[in-house]
Design a protein around this motif. Structure first.
Motif, PDB file in Angstrom:
ATOM      1  N   ALA A  29      57.661 -77.763   6.865  1.00 37.92           N
ATOM      2  CA  ALA A  29      56.611 -77.585   5.856  1.00 37.92           C
ATOM      3  C   ALA A  29      55.740 -76.383   6.195  1.00 37.92           C
ATOM      4  CB  ALA A  29      55.771 -78.857   5.751  1.00 37.92           C
ATOM      5  N   SER A  30      55.481 -76.181   7.488  1.00 40.36           N
ATOM      6  CA  SER A  30      54.669 -75.043   7.922  1.00 40.36           C
ATOM      7  C   SER A  30      55.375 -73.731   7.610  1.00 40.36           C
ATOM      8  CB  SER A  30      54.384 -75.152   9.418  1.00 40.36           C
ATOM      9  OG  SER A  30      53.714 -74.004   9.902  1.00 40.36           O
ATOM     10  N   TRP A  31      56.690 -73.694   7.806  1.00 35.88           N
ATOM     11  CA  TRP A  31      57.456 -72.502   7.450  1.00 35.88           C
ATOM     12  C   TRP A  31      57.309 -72.189   5.964  1.00 35.88           C
ATOM     13  CZ3 TRP A  31      62.637 -74.348  10.088  1.00 35.88           C
ATOM     14  CH2 TRP A  31      62.504 -74.232  11.470  1.00 35.88           C
ATOM     15  N   GLU A  32      57.431 -73.217   5.148  1.00 36.23           N
ATOM     16  CA  GLU A  32      57.386 -73.027   3.695  1.00 36.23           C
ATOM     17  C   GLU A  32      56.002 -72.594   3.210  1.00 36.23           C
ATOM     18  OE1 GLU A  32      58.767 -76.478   1.700  1.00 36.23           O
ATOM     19  OE2 GLU A  32      60.829 -76.327   2.471  1.00 36.23           O
ATOM     20  N   ARG A  33      54.970 -72.941   3.936  1.00 32.40           N
ATOM     21  CA  ARG A  33      53.605 -72.515   3.562  1.00 32.40           C
ATOM     22  C   ARG A  33      53.283 -71.134   4.110  1.00 32.40           C
ATOM     23  NH1 ARG A  33      52.418 -78.006   4.979  1.00 32.40           N
ATOM     24  NH2 ARG A  33      51.689 -77.294   7.033  1.00 32.40           N
ATOM     25  N   GLY A  34      54.175 -70.582   4.900  1.00 33.20           N
ATOM     26  CA  GLY A  34      53.928 -69.271   5.478  1.00 33.20           C
ATOM     27  C   GLY A  34      52.989 -69.294   6.658  1.00 33.20           C
ATOM     28  N   GLU A  35      52.741 -70.475   7.216  1.00 34.01           N
ATOM     29  CA  GLU A  35      51.834 -70.596   8.357  1.00 34.01           C
ATOM     30  C   GLU A  35      52.538 -70.237   9.667  1.00 34.01           C
ATOM     31  OE1 GLU A  35      49.237 -74.248   6.358  1.00 34.01           O
ATOM     32  OE2 GLU A  35      50.615 -74.642   8.014  1.00 34.01           O
ATOM     33  N   SER A  36      53.841 -70.368   9.692  1.00 28.69           N
ATOM     34  CA  SER A  36      54.644 -69.996  10.852  1.00 28.69           C
ATOM     35  C   SER A  36      56.010 -69.553  10.345  1.00 28.69           C
ATOM     36  CB  SER A  36      54.776 -71.172  11.832  1.00 28.69           C
ATOM     37  OG  SER A  36      55.446 -72.268  11.206  1.00 28.69           O
ATOM     38  N   ALA A  37      56.861 -69.117  11.241  1.00 27.34           N
ATOM     39  CA  ALA A  37      58.190 -68.648  10.831  1.00 27.34           C
ATOM     40  C   ALA A  37      59.220 -69.111  11.847  1.00 27.34           C
ATOM     41  CB  ALA A  37      58.214 -67.126  10.717  1.00 27.34           C
TER      42      ALA A  37
END
Length: 236
Positions: free
Chosen positions: A52-60
């Motif tokens: 979910a964090s990847w999809e929000r652009g918060e991490s990669a």
């Protein structure tokens, strides 16, 4: 061999967060489903919250995680990347391992990995052509990755400031374009530089002479981008 940043962390590819979310939703999956798929198929423990964090652009994701994510989403790694800029990113977009790419272009794996890590090009013209073909590299990227940007800039500067005709052959040895196209483009670049100088030069006026010098330097500073634009290959 994973590539790391100066602080020791794995260098992360340019991730397209929105594309990952759209692909997951199109498959009717939740982040938990994706996390399970990554763990089950690739053995990489990724919590649903990380997906979910990847999809929000918060991490990669790292390179390994990106490959696993693409597998879980039934897509190519390139579908999850932004526009590639580095040699590594072009490779990742095709889902190729360094060893596989090195084998396909006929280069020693260690030599290729040094190149990808920022080392100097040590391959042959044949290997450069193979690299361009396998990765579908645009010409500006090929010239940059093989370390010929500086040489091309010097040749273009000479073409703009002296006789452009003398630069056709040496430029052609760097950029694989037809002689006819090179003649036309170099003549255009020469004309544009001369016009830039003439437009700001007024004999007897020291201020205009200084302005002409600044305009000329600015043109030459951007001559590589000018060349690629006239060739029809905007510099990435």
């Amino acid at each position: 061999m994973p590539v790391h940043t100066q602080d020791g962390e794995p260098r992360r590819p340019p991730f397209h967060a929105e594309a990952a979310r759209r692909l997951r939703e199109a498959l009717g999956m939740t982040p938990a489903h994706v996390a399970y798929g990554i763990r089950a198929a690739f053995g990489i423990p990724v919590p649903p919250a990380t997906v979910a964090s990847w999809e929000r652009g918060e991490s990669a994701p790292t390179e390994a995680e990106l490959t696993a994510l693409a597998g879980a989403l039934w897509c190519a790694p390139g579908d999850l990347l932004g526009a590639p800029d580095t040699l590594r990113e072009y490779r990742l977009a095709l889902g190729l391992a360094p060893a596989d790419l090195a084998l396909r272009i006929g280069m020693d794996r260690a030599a290729y990995e040094r190149l990808e890590a920022g080392g100097a090009w040590s391959g042959s013209d044949r290997q450069a052509a193979s690299l361009a073909e396998v990765l579908s590299l645009p010409l500006p990227a090929l010239v940059r990755f093989t370390g010929r940007d500086g040489q091309l800039t010097e040749l273009l500067t000479s073409a703009a400031t002296t006789r452009w005709q003398a630069s056709v052959r040496p430029v052609g040895q760097v950029v694989p374009l037809s002689r006819q196209q090179l003649r036309a483009v170099l003549q255009e670049v020469h004309g544009a530089y001369q016009a830039t100088m003439a437009a700001t030069l007024n004999w007897g006026d020291s201020d205009s002479a200084e302005e002409s010098g600044r305009a000329g330097r600015a043109f030459l500073d951007g001559i590589l981008a000018e060349f690629w634009a006239r060739v029809g290959e905007p510099r990435p």
